[in-house]
Design an enzyme around this catalytic site. Structure first.
Site, PDB file in Angstrom:
ATOM      1  N   ARG A 280       0.886  -1.180   0.000  1.00  0.00           N
ATOM      2  CA  ARG A 280       0.000   0.000   0.000  1.00  0.00           C
ATOM      3  C   ARG A 280       0.916   1.220   0.000  1.00  0.00           C
ATOM      4  O   ARG A 280       1.614   1.479   0.985  1.00  0.00           O
ATOM      5  CB  ARG A 280      -0.895  -0.018   1.242  1.00  0.00           C
TER       6      ARG A 280
ATOM      7  N   HIS B  23      -7.134   1.317  -6.652  1.00  0.00           N
ATOM      8  CA  HIS B  23      -7.442   0.659  -5.375  1.00  0.00           C
ATOM      9  C   HIS B  23      -8.229  -0.629  -5.672  1.00  0.00           C
ATOM     10  O   HIS B  23      -9.399  -0.756  -5.326  1.00  0.00           O
ATOM     11  CB  HIS B  23      -8.258   1.598  -4.494  1.00  0.00           C
TER      12      HIS B  23
ATOM     13  N   GLN C 132     -10.190  -2.804  -2.903  1.00  0.00           N
ATOM     14  CA  GLN C 132     -11.434  -2.185  -2.459  1.00  0.00           C
ATOM     15  C   GLN C 132     -12.570  -2.503  -3.422  1.00  0.00           C
ATOM     16  O   GLN C 132     -13.662  -2.905  -3.005  1.00  0.00           O
ATOM     17  CB  GLN C 132     -11.257  -0.674  -2.347  1.00  0.00           C
TER      18      GLN C 132
ATOM     19  N   ASP D 189     -16.384   8.929  -2.408  1.00  0.00           N
ATOM     20  CA  ASP D 189     -15.160   8.823  -1.617  1.00  0.00           C
ATOM     21  C   ASP D 189     -14.775  10.240  -1.192  1.00  0.00           C
ATOM     22  O   ASP D 189     -15.333  11.219  -1.693  1.00  0.00           O
ATOM     23  CB  ASP D 189     -14.053   8.168  -2.457  1.00  0.00           C
TER      24      ASP D 189
ATOM     25  N   CYS E  85     -16.193   3.793   0.441  1.00  0.00           N
ATOM     26  CA  CYS E  85     -15.083   2.910   0.803  1.00  0.00           C
ATOM     27  C   CYS E  85     -14.499   3.213   2.182  1.00  0.00           C
ATOM     28  O   CYS E  85     -13.686   2.435   2.686  1.00  0.00           O
ATOM     29  CB  CYS E  85     -13.985   2.970  -0.250  1.00  0.00           C
TER      30      CYS E  85
ATOM     31  N   ARG F 298     -13.951  -6.837   2.547  1.00  0.00           N
ATOM     32  CA  ARG F 298     -12.518  -6.765   2.268  1.00  0.00           C
ATOM     33  C   ARG F 298     -11.848  -8.066   2.704  1.00  0.00           C
ATOM     34  O   ARG F 298     -10.971  -8.595   2.015  1.00  0.00           O
ATOM     35  CB  ARG F 298     -11.878  -5.569   2.991  1.00  0.00           C
TER      36      ARG F 298
END
Length: 302
Positions: free
Chosen positions: A100, A127, A130, A222, A261, A289
């Site tokens: 990440r 991402h 996600q 987001d 998210c 997730r």
């Protein structure tokens, strides 16, 4: 040949559906996987994390493996060691890497020099983990991920980029509504359109959120200021009219799902009222997730 998960663009639709099918079974307790027994998986985190770190640490453990949490400041990366050298060293100790970080190019380079599976757990460009969990959530709630419309409202960031590519791959329509100047990456749009030539997905970029949510099965949003961009708070004034609130939902079908998210900045990209109305969906995303990433790791390591 080793398999990585860097971008949906490198996955086939059939492989994606296989991963989602297993994720569903794992969540229901219909099966279990011990694919990582005896394996050590490095988790490199150059950015703070709640859901990504917890879901991968727990997932690796549940699959019989050992998660090794690595912060950027705790390695020689913080002192300028080449990412390719880091990858070649880590390959001598670890069986897989989850990373990440900021630079997408770094992840691609790492995957070239680390000769085992590499998972992109977030970059400034994409991402994908996600959106994998989000697709599982949509399938649970809508019963399908084909022949639907997903509308993303807000900043054309890594999450918006990934939705575009996922839509092109699977064949569902994606509309991204952003203020002028905040559109998604041209590269992501290009990749989405190229995939859509085969699947028939409709890809739309607009500056009109009210039009974008018409006919939507899913409205997604987001934060307006992404991690690492905290110095750009003044840009929030450009997002007036792009809050997912009651007024915007008046233009969408009554059975639309609203997804986020997390973390959410309530009162900015989403109103408190709408967030709480769809909280069950949003926290299902967070839970998924774990299940989606376990299914992904099984696919990569089996």
């Amino acid at each position: 040949m080793k398999k990585d998960f860097i971008n949906f663009y490198e996955l086939s639709k059939e492989e994606l559906l296989e991963i989602l099918e297993l994720a569903e079974k794992l969540k229901k307790g219909e099966t279990s996987v011990n694919t990582l027994k005896g394996k050590s998986i490095g988790l490199i985190f150059m950015k703070p994390s709640t859901r990504t770190r917890l879901s991968f640490e727990v997932g690796v453990y549940q699959m019989g493996g050992q998660p090794v949490y690595i912060t950027g400041s705790s390695t020689q990366l913080s002192r300028g060691e080449d990412i390719k050298d880091t990858g070649r060293v880590m390959a001598r100790y670890l069986d897989g890497l989850v990373i990440r970080t900021y630079s997408h190019q770094e992840v691609e380079e790492l995957a070239k020099y680390f000769d085992k599976p590499v998972i992109n757990a977030l970059t400034d460009y994409l991402h994908p983990c996600q959106i994998l969990a989000d697709l599982q959530t949509v399938k649970e709630r809508k019963g399908k991920i084909e022949n639907i419309k997903v509308t993303f409202v807000g900043d054309g960031n890594n999450v918006a980029n990934t939705w575009l590519i996922a839509g092109g791959l699977v064949g569902f329509d994606v509309s991204v509504a952003t203020p002028a100047g905040y559109e998604p990456s041209g590269k992501a749009v290009y990749q989405a359109l190229k995939l859509a030539q085969k699947t028939g997905a409709k890809i739309e970029i607009t500056n009109n959120p009210a039009e974008a949510v018409k006919g939507a099965d899913v409205i997604y949003t987001d934060v307006w200021v992404s991690m690492g961009q905290e110095g750009e708070k003044e840009k929030k004034k450009d997002f007036e009219g792009f809050t997912v609130d009651r007024d915007l939902l008046k233009h969408a079908p009554s059975d639309v799902l609203v997804m986020h998210c997390l973390p959410a900045h309530k009162g900015e990209e989403i109103s408190e009222e709408v967030f709480e109305q769809y909280a069950d969906v949003i926290f299902d995303e967070a839970e998924n997730r774990l299940h989606a990433q376990k299914a992904l790791m099984h696919y990569l390591f089996k």
